[in-house]
Scaffold this active site. Structure first.
Site, short mmCIF file in Angstrom:
data_model
loop_
_atom_site.label_atom_id
_atom_site.label_comp_id
_atom_site.label_asym_id
_atom_site.label_seq_id
_atom_site.Cartn_x
_atom_site.Cartn_y
_atom_site.Cartn_z
N VAL A 16 0.84 -1.20 0.00
CA VAL A 16 0.00 0.00 0.00
C VAL A 16 0.87 1.25 0.00
O VAL A 16 0.63 2.21 -0.75
CB VAL A 16 -0.95 0.01 1.23
CG1 VAL A 16 -1.78 1.29 1.26
CG2 VAL A 16 -1.87 -1.21 1.22
N ASP A 35 11.80 2.60 5.97
CA ASP A 35 11.37 1.20 5.89
C ASP A 35 12.52 0.29 6.32
O ASP A 35 13.67 0.59 6.03
CB ASP A 35 10.94 0.86 4.45
CG ASP A 35 9.97 -0.31 4.39
OD1 ASP A 35 10.36 -1.43 4.78
OD2 ASP A 35 8.83 -0.11 3.96
N LEU A 75 2.59 3.79 7.96
CA LEU A 75 2.08 2.50 7.48
C LEU A 75 2.97 1.34 7.89
O LEU A 75 2.67 0.19 7.55
CB LEU A 75 1.97 2.50 5.95
CG LEU A 75 0.77 3.21 5.32
CD1 LEU A 75 0.93 4.71 5.35
CD2 LEU A 75 0.54 2.75 3.90
N LYS A 93 5.95 -4.59 19.14
CA LYS A 93 6.87 -3.44 19.26
C LYS A 93 6.64 -2.42 18.14
O LYS A 93 6.64 -1.22 18.35
CB LYS A 93 8.32 -3.92 19.20
CG LYS A 93 8.80 -4.59 20.47
CD LYS A 93 10.28 -4.92 20.33
CE LYS A 93 10.79 -5.63 21.56
NZ LYS A 93 12.17 -6.10 21.39
N THR A 94 6.45 -2.94 16.93
CA THR A 94 6.23 -2.03 15.79
C THR A 94 4.96 -1.20 16.01
O THR A 94 4.94 0.01 15.75
CB THR A 94 6.12 -2.85 14.47
OG1 THR A 94 7.36 -3.51 14.27
CG2 THR A 94 5.81 -1.97 13.28
N ASN A 101 6.95 6.46 18.44
CA ASN A 101 8.04 7.24 17.82
C ASN A 101 7.52 8.16 16.73
O ASN A 101 7.94 9.31 16.61
CB ASN A 101 9.11 6.30 17.25
CG ASN A 101 9.98 5.71 18.35
OD1 ASN A 101 10.22 6.37 19.36
ND2 ASN A 101 10.45 4.50 18.16
N GLY A 104 5.65 10.95 18.43
CA GLY A 104 6.61 11.87 19.06
C GLY A 104 7.22 12.79 18.02
O GLY A 104 7.35 14.01 18.25
N TYR A 147 -1.40 -8.21 16.29
CA TYR A 147 -1.76 -7.24 15.25
C TYR A 147 -3.02 -6.46 15.64
O TYR A 147 -3.01 -5.23 15.67
CB TYR A 147 -1.97 -7.99 13.94
CG TYR A 147 -2.26 -7.11 12.75
CD1 TYR A 147 -1.25 -6.36 12.15
CD2 TYR A 147 -3.54 -7.05 12.19
CE1 TYR A 147 -1.51 -5.57 11.03
CE2 TYR A 147 -3.80 -6.26 11.08
CZ TYR A 147 -2.78 -5.53 10.51
OH TYR A 147 -3.04 -4.74 9.40
N GLN A 164 -4.22 15.31 24.20
CA GLN A 164 -3.34 15.86 25.24
C GLN A 164 -2.29 16.80 24.67
O GLN A 164 -1.94 17.79 25.29
CB GLN A 164 -2.64 14.69 25.96
CG GLN A 164 -1.95 15.11 27.24
CD GLN A 164 -1.25 13.93 27.89
OE1 GLN A 164 -1.71 12.79 27.81
NE2 GLN A 164 -0.13 14.21 28.53
#
Ligand SMILES: NC(=O)c1ccc[n+]([C@@H]2O[C@H](COP(=O)([O-])OP(=O)(O)OC[C@H]3O[C@@H](n4cnc5c(N)ncnc54)[C@H](O)[C@@H]3O)[C@@H](O)[C@H]2O)c1
Length: 233
Positions: A16, A35, A75, A93-94, A101, A104, A147, A164
């Site tokens: 995608v 990536d 994505l 984690k991803t 991240n 942020g 997932y 926030q």
């Protein structure tokens, strides 16, 4: 042409993401792809290599990154069950550290962020078709949880940053997609049927075959890419 923006696409070498990159490049934006090539391929975006508006950074989104951009399309995440179940901890984690991240970064550089969520946030739904108001029916310890729950918490994080910290967020719940560049071993119904038909093998139907799905075709015409390169050269 629209106003030129600096745009980061995480997961831009995937199925995608690479079509999105084509669209953004064709509109004249400056595009940076981030990536780690877990499921993506350089071949999906190599037609833009050398273009002055295009950059690729090999990077895993579970680590922070600093890039000055106006918009972020987040994505990065394997989408098909065999891929996201290959390493469920990495998938979690991803979807957690990776999304944090990206959010942020969006907060620091004041970029708008779109997160690619999924119809899987509805889990094994009890209503059809699913409306956005529906909260879903997800097993938090099932084989798809890394997932499904990962995307659910990604959505939660997006709206926490919006409420926030004032980050401008968008969430798109994508249903099953198909089209050029999809992974032949995607493992979902469209690629399974096509590969089995091409190999003259019996078609695999899960369950009693009465289940339904929503599908979405993804492609940006290669004519666009040809026309654009021809125009700037
Ligand atoms: N294709 C679908 O049917 C579908 C449906 C719903 C949601 N989505 C979402 O859309 C997005 C794109 O899906 P897709 O079909 O293009 O999948 P894909 O697997 O083809 O692409 C994902 C891309 O993200 C990259 N990636 C994965 N983990 C990464 C990490 N930790 N750091 C950096 N890059 C990483 C991969 O290398 C790949 O290029 C995903 O977030 C997916 O969850 C897709």
């Amino acid at each position: 042409m629209l106003e030129r923006k600096r745009i980061l696409v995480s997961g831009g070498a995937g199925f995608v993401g690479s079509h999105l990159v084509d669209k953004l490049m064709a509109r004249g934006h400056e595009v940076t792809v981030v990536d780690n090539y877990f499921t993506g391929r350089k071949a999906n975006i190599e037609h833009w290599v050398g273009h002055p508006n295009f950059d690729i950074i090999r990077h895993d989104v579970i680590n922070p990154i600093m890039v000055e951009v106006d918009q972020i399309y987040h994505l990065a995440c394997p989408a098909s069950p065999p891929h996201y179940q290959y390493n469920p901890i990495k998938t979690i984690k991803t979807n957690t550290m990776g999304t944090l991240n990206m959010l942020g970064l969006a907060r620091r550089v004041r970029a708008r962020l779109l997160m690619a969520s999924t119809s899987e946030v509805y889990g094994d739904p009890e209503m059809h078709p699913q409306q956005e108001e529906y909260w879903g029916h997800v097993n938090p310890i099932g084989p798809r949880a890394c997932y499904d729950e990962g995307k659910r918490v990604s959505e939660t994080m997006c709206y926490a940053y919006a409420h926030q910290a004032g980050v401008d967020v968008r969430v798109a719940r994508i249903f099953n997609t198909f089209g050029p560049r999809m992974h032949p071993k995607d493992g979902r119904v469209v690629s399974n049927f096509i590969i089995q038909a091409l190999k003259n093998e019996p078609i695999t139907i899960y369950g009693d075959g009465s289940q339904t799905r929503s599908f979405q075709y993804v492609e940006v015409s290669s004519l666009w890419i040809f026309m654009f390169w021809t125009y700037i050269l």
